[in-house]
Design an enzyme around this catalytic site. Structure first.
Site, PDB file in Angstrom:
ATOM      1  N   GLU A  65       0.828  -1.269   0.074  1.00 36.84           N
ATOM      2  CA  GLU A  65      -0.167   0.175  -0.165  1.00 36.84           C
ATOM      3  C   GLU A  65       0.923   1.254  -0.013  1.00 36.84           C
ATOM      4  O   GLU A  65       0.582   2.254  -0.619  1.00 36.84           O
ATOM      5  CB  GLU A  65      -0.894   0.129   1.264  1.00 36.84           C
ATOM      6  CG  GLU A  65      -2.048  -1.018   0.929  1.00 36.84           C
ATOM      7  CD  GLU A  65      -2.940  -1.011   2.006  1.00 36.84           C
ATOM      8  OE1 GLU A  65      -3.693   0.201   2.401  1.00 36.84           O
ATOM      9  OE2 GLU A  65      -3.139  -2.143   2.803  1.00 36.84           O
TER      10      GLU A  65
ATOM     11  N   HIS B 217       7.664 -26.623   4.909  1.00 32.98           N
ATOM     12  CA  HIS B 217       7.092 -27.743   4.410  1.00 32.98           C
ATOM     13  C   HIS B 217       6.492 -27.647   2.950  1.00 32.98           C
ATOM     14  O   HIS B 217       5.661 -28.366   2.486  1.00 32.98           O
ATOM     15  CB  HIS B 217       6.021 -28.178   5.216  1.00 32.98           C
ATOM     16  CG  HIS B 217       6.617 -28.519   6.786  1.00 32.98           C
ATOM     17  ND1 HIS B 217       6.958 -29.832   7.010  1.00 32.98           N
ATOM     18  CD2 HIS B 217       6.988 -27.611   7.713  1.00 32.98           C
ATOM     19  CE1 HIS B 217       7.473 -29.623   8.158  1.00 32.98           C
ATOM     20  NE2 HIS B 217       7.288 -28.339   8.679  1.00 32.98           N
TER      21      HIS B 217
ATOM     22  N   LYS C  63     -13.872  -0.458  -4.279  1.00 36.22           N
ATOM     23  CA  LYS C  63     -14.799   0.105  -3.291  1.00 36.22           C
ATOM     24  C   LYS C  63     -15.908   0.650  -4.187  1.00 36.22           C
ATOM     25  O   LYS C  63     -17.117   0.456  -3.856  1.00 36.22           O
ATOM     26  CB  LYS C  63     -14.339   0.886  -1.956  1.00 36.22           C
ATOM     27  CG  LYS C  63     -13.529  -0.143  -1.037  1.00 36.22           C
ATOM     28  CD  LYS C  63     -13.137   0.863   0.057  1.00 36.22           C
ATOM     29  CE  LYS C  63     -12.356   0.173   1.100  1.00 36.22           C
ATOM     30  NZ  LYS C  63     -12.000   0.717   2.470  1.00 36.22           N
TER      31      LYS C  63
HETATM   32  O1  PA5 Z   1      -5.606   0.387   4.058  1.00 36.23           O
HETATM   33  C1  PA5 Z   1      -6.766   0.537   3.559  1.00 36.23           C
HETATM   34  O2  PA5 Z   1      -7.011   1.721   3.221  1.00 36.23           O
HETATM   35  C2  PA5 Z   1      -7.703  -0.484   3.727  1.00 36.23           C
HETATM   36  O3  PA5 Z   1      -6.802  -1.619   3.940  1.00 36.23           O
HETATM   37  C3  PA5 Z   1      -8.685  -0.339   4.711  1.00 36.23           C
HETATM   38  O4  PA5 Z   1      -8.255  -0.531   5.926  1.00 36.23           O
HETATM   39  C4  PA5 Z   1      -9.792  -1.374   4.314  1.00 36.23           C
HETATM   40  O5  PA5 Z   1     -10.348  -1.352   2.938  1.00 36.23           O
HETATM   41  C5  PA5 Z   1     -10.797  -1.389   5.189  1.00 36.23           C
HETATM   42  O6  PA5 Z   1     -11.408  -0.053   5.382  1.00 36.23           O
HETATM   43  P1  PA5 Z   1     -11.823   0.355   6.768  1.00 36.23           P
HETATM   44  O7  PA5 Z   1     -10.305   0.130   7.618  1.00 36.23           O
HETATM   45  O8  PA5 Z   1     -12.170   1.981   6.638  1.00 36.23           O
HETATM   46  O9  PA5 Z   1     -12.689  -0.690   7.590  1.00 36.23           O
END
Ligand code: PA5
Length: 338
Positions: free
Chosen positions: A222, A238, A332
Site C-alpha cells: 500500500e 514444508h 470499493k
Molecule cells: O489500508 C486501507 O485503506 C485498507 O486496507 C482499509 O483499511 C480497508 O479497505 C478497510 O477499510 P476500513 O479500515 O475503513 O474498514
C-alpha cells in the site's frame, strides 16, 4: 541518497503519521475505558475487519489469553455464539464485509463493541445500543493502527486476558522513532529500503512475528505500491522452500526477509539458520531484522514499526506518494455500484 529531496513526494503526510505513532499509541491506551466491563465473561472473541483495520485483530490474537480469531469476510464461523465477544473494527465505519459480519454477530451474541471513526458502523451501534470506541479521524486506516490496536490491548490487559503490558512499549517505540526519522544517520530503515528497491520482498516471520510479516507485506503493497509476499515459519519449511529450486530463474527479483525475535522457538531459530545456508548456496538474497525489547509484545511491535518506516522509505525510492491507495478506492466504488 539525499532523503530530504525525496520528502516532497509525501504529499499525504505519511511521515507525520509515522512520526506520531508512539504518541498515538499512548493516547489510545486511554480509549480502553470506552469498552465497558459489562462485556466480560466471554470465552472467545472474533475481530471483524478488513485490511488496515483487521491487522489489529491478528496482533491481539497472538497475545490474548483467550482464543481470538480475525474474520475478514461477510459471514461468521459457526461457533460464534453468546459466549463470544464480537469486536468490529472499521476505521471508516463503511466497510461492507465488516458491517455484514457484525450484523450477523449481533444476532448471535449480546457481547459486542466496535472501534471506528463513525460512519455506518457507529450508526448501527447507536441503533443497537452497542458501545463503540470513537477513533480519532484524519488518517489512512493503516496509519491509525495504534488507535485501533492499543485500546484492545489495554482492555484485554484490564480483563486479565493479555500476555504483556502495552504501556511499557511506548518508550521503546519513541526510541526507535528517533533512530528512523528521515534525518537520522545512520538509518537502518533507509538502508533496508535501498536494498529492497527494484526487488520483490518475501517477508517471513514466526510466532509473534507472523502477523508482523503480514503487516510488512501489506505496508509495502500500500505505501510503496509494489508487489510483496509473506509466509510463516515453520510452515514454509514444508512447501514454500521447494520453490527455491527455480527461484533464481523465475523470481530473480525476490529477496527474503527474516523477521526475528529472541523468543523464536529454538527449533525455528535452527530452521532459519539452515534456510539462510540454503538461500546462500543458491545465490538467493536475504535480509534479517531482529526485534528489540524485553518481551514478545515489545519485539513484535518494534518489528512492526520498523517495517512501517521501511515501506515509507521504499515508497520514496519508488517515486510515489505513500498515502493514496487508488485501486482500493476504485474497487470499493465499483462494488458499491453493483
Ligand atoms: O489500508 C486501507 O485503506 C485498507 O486496507 C482499509 O483499511 C480497508 O479497505 C478497510 O477499510 P476500513 O479500515 O475503513 O474498514
Amino acid at each position: 541518497m539525499d532523503w530530504k529531496e525525496l520528502l516532497p513526494l509525501d504529499r499525504g503526510q505519511m511521515e507525520r503519521a509515522l512520526r506520531g505513532f508512539p504518541e498515538m499509541a499512548e493516547r489510545a491506551l486511554g480509549l480502553a475505558c470506552r469498552i465497558p466491563n459489562g462485556v466480560q465473561g466471554f470465552k472467545n472473541a472474533v475481530v471483524l475487519g478488513m485490511g488496515g483495520s483487521a491487522i489489529a485483530g491478528d496482533l491481539l490474537a497472538r497475545f490474548a489469553r483467550v482464543p481470538v480469531m480475525t474474520v475478514r469476510d461477510y459471514f461468521l464461523p459457526a461457533w460464534v455464539g453468546p459466549e463470544t465477544l464480537l469486536i468490529a473494527i472499521s476505521y471508516s465505519g463503511e466497510t461492507e464485509e465488516t458491517l455484514s459480519a457484525f450484523r450477523e454477530g449481533l444476532r448471535r451474541t449480546k457481547r459486542a463493541v466496535a472501534l471506528t471513526t463513525g460512519g455506518a458502523l457507529a450508526a448501527l451501534c447507536e441503533e443497537e445500543g452497542v458501545p463503540w470506541v470513537p477513533i480519532p479521524p484524519g488518517f489512512p486506516p493503516r496509519a491509525a493502527l495504534p488507535s485501533l490496536l492499543f485500546p484492545l490491548l489495554a482492555c484485554f490487559a484490564r480483563f486479565g486476558h493479555l500476555a504483556g503490558d502495552p504501556a511499557v512499549i511506548i518508550s521503546s517505540l519513541k526510541k526507535l522513532r528517533d533512530a528512523l526519522l528521515p534525518e537520522a544517520n545512520p538509518n537502518p530503515a533507509q538502508r533496508l529500503a535501498e536494498k529492497l528497491q527494484g526487488k520483490v520482498p518475501v517477508v517471513y516471520g514466526a510466532g509473534v512475528a507472523v502477523p508482523v510479516a503480514y503487516r510488512w507485506k501489506t505496508q509495502i503493497n500500500e505505501n510503496a505500491k509494489q508487489p510483496a509476499y509473506w509466509a510463516e515459519l515453520p510452515e514454509l519449511c514444508h512447501n514454500e522452500i521447494v520453490g527455491y529450486e527455480l527461484a533464481g530463474k523465475v523470481f530473480p527479483q525476490g529477496v527474503m526477509i527474516f523477521l526475528r525475535t529472541s523468543f523464536d522457538h529454538p527449533r525455528v531459530a535452527k530452521r532459519v539458520e539452515i534456510l539462510k545456508e540454503v538461500l546462500f548456496q543458491r545465490g538467493l538474497p536475504f535480509q534479517e531484522v531482529w526485534g528489540e525489547g524485553p518481551d514478545p509484545l515489545s519485539q513484535a511491535l518494534w518489528l512492526l514499526y520498523f517495517g512501517d518506516w521501511v515501506s515509507f522509505y521504499l515508497a520514496l525510492l519508488n517515486g510515489v506518494d505513500p498515502t493514496p491507495v487508488a485501486l482500493i478506492q476504485e474497487l470499493k466504488n465499483r462494488i458499491r455500484g453493483c
